[in-house]
Design an enzyme around this catalytic site. Structure first.
Site, PDB file in Angstrom:
ATOM      1  N   LYS A   1     -17.221  -6.512   7.255  1.00  0.00           N
ATOM      2  CA  LYS A   1     -15.954  -7.217   7.011  1.00  0.00           C
ATOM      3  C   LYS A   1     -15.238  -7.592   8.309  1.00  0.00           C
ATOM      4  O   LYS A   1     -14.204  -8.241   8.262  1.00  0.00           O
ATOM      5  CB  LYS A   1     -15.028  -6.340   6.160  1.00  0.00           C
TER       6      LYS A   1
ATOM      7  N   ARG B   1      -1.494  -6.422  -8.153  1.00  0.00           N
ATOM      8  CA  ARG B   1      -0.348  -7.246  -7.786  1.00  0.00           C
ATOM      9  C   ARG B   1      -0.078  -8.309  -8.840  1.00  0.00           C
ATOM     10  O   ARG B   1       1.044  -8.585  -9.200  1.00  0.00           O
ATOM     11  CB  ARG B   1      -0.591  -7.919  -6.434  1.00  0.00           C
TER      12      ARG B   1
ATOM     13  N   HIS C   1       0.843  -1.212   0.000  1.00  0.00           N
ATOM     14  CA  HIS C   1       0.000   0.000   0.000  1.00  0.00           C
ATOM     15  C   HIS C   1       0.872   1.254   0.000  1.00  0.00           C
ATOM     16  O   HIS C   1       0.599   2.216  -0.719  1.00  0.00           O
ATOM     17  CB  HIS C   1      -0.891   0.040   1.250  1.00  0.00           C
TER      18      HIS C   1
HETATM   19  O1  PNS Z   1      -8.542  -3.054  -0.007  1.00  0.00           O
HETATM   20  P1  PNS Z   1      -9.747  -3.654  -0.666  1.00  0.00           P
HETATM   21  O2  PNS Z   1     -10.576  -4.412   0.359  1.00  0.00           O
HETATM   22  O3  PNS Z   1      -9.392  -4.498  -1.853  1.00  0.00           O
HETATM   23  O4  PNS Z   1     -10.638  -2.421  -1.184  1.00  0.00           O
HETATM   24  C1  PNS Z   1     -11.890  -2.639  -1.797  1.00  0.00           C
HETATM   25  C2  PNS Z   1     -12.677  -1.328  -1.949  1.00  0.00           C
HETATM   26  C3  PNS Z   1     -12.764  -0.595  -0.625  1.00  0.00           C
HETATM   27  C4  PNS Z   1     -11.965  -0.431  -2.951  1.00  0.00           C
HETATM   28  C5  PNS Z   1     -14.094  -1.677  -2.498  1.00  0.00           C
HETATM   29  O5  PNS Z   1     -14.638  -2.692  -1.711  1.00  0.00           O
HETATM   30  C6  PNS Z   1     -15.049  -0.488  -2.485  1.00  0.00           C
HETATM   31  O6  PNS Z   1     -14.871   0.462  -3.218  1.00  0.00           O
HETATM   32  N1  PNS Z   1     -16.094  -0.571  -1.641  1.00  0.00           N
HETATM   33  C7  PNS Z   1     -17.085   0.470  -1.510  1.00  0.00           C
HETATM   34  C8  PNS Z   1     -18.435  -0.036  -2.002  1.00  0.00           C
HETATM   35  C9  PNS Z   1     -18.602   0.196  -3.487  1.00  0.00           C
HETATM   36  O7  PNS Z   1     -18.436   1.291  -3.994  1.00  0.00           O
HETATM   37  N2  PNS Z   1     -18.963  -0.894  -4.232  1.00  0.00           N
HETATM   38  C10 PNS Z   1     -19.203  -0.808  -5.658  1.00  0.00           C
HETATM   39  C11 PNS Z   1     -17.979  -1.113  -6.479  1.00  0.00           C
HETATM   40  S1  PNS Z   1     -17.691  -2.848  -6.568  1.00  0.00           S
END
Ligand code: PNS
Length: 161
Positions: free
Chosen positions: A43, A92, A19
């Protein structure tokens, strides 16, 4: 001229060297980079959203154009709120791609002005994930090189190591 604002969203539970690599490289473009920490109670994260925000603030305190903020709900709504048209995501490996592509297109459908930019994670960090770090820490393994020193210290404390 408006400053370019980008959001780097994620769970950051906890932040890893992978990150930090993306944050530093994305911030080097000198726009405004907002690290958006997802507050998602479903989560059941190891670190509360407040803890993750504080940790990221400490880790990025020397990068002037980085801000740390939390969000809940849809990423597109958070981007609208902070005036960002760019979403940064680290890739990644090919295995990340399918989910990331789906997420990018879902976000683009909901918010056509939003662009997702993928940055390949530096080769030193391609294998690191927050889940792996947590598992290693939980079972008392060595996670040198996976996370910044600050995160190593808080993980040691969390797991009474
Ligand atoms: O670090 P991560 O868990 O891979 O991040 C995932 C994240 C936070 C980017 C994704 O889950 C997110 O944007 N969640 C917010 C809900 C949302 O907007 N969902 C619609 C798009 S799939």
């Amino acid at each position: 001229m408006n400053t370019l604002t980008a959001v780097y969203p994620g769970s950051f539970d906890p932040p890893t060297n992978g990150h930090m690599d993306i944050i530093e490289r994305a911030a080097s473009f000198n726009g405004r980079l907002i690290v958006g920490v997802l507050a998602n109670p479903s989560k059941s994260p190891l670190f509360s959203v407040e803890e993750r925000v504080e940790l990221l603030k400490e880790l990025t305190k020397d990068i002037p154009n980085v801000e740390i903020s939390s969000f809940s709900g849809l990423l597109v709504d958070f981007c609208r709120k902070v005036g960002a048209r760019i979403v940064i995501r680290g890739l990644r490996a090919v295995t990340d791609f399918e989910f990331e592509f789906q997420m990018a297109l879902t976000n683009k459908t909901m918010s056509p002005e939003l662009e997702t930019l993928f940055m390949p994670t530096s080769t030193d960090y391609v294998w690191i994930s927050s889940s792996v770090v947590k598992e290693v820490a939980m079972f008392d393994g060595e996670f040198e090189g996976m996370v910044p020193k600050l995160i190593k210290d808080v993980l040691d404390k969390k797991f009474n190591r």
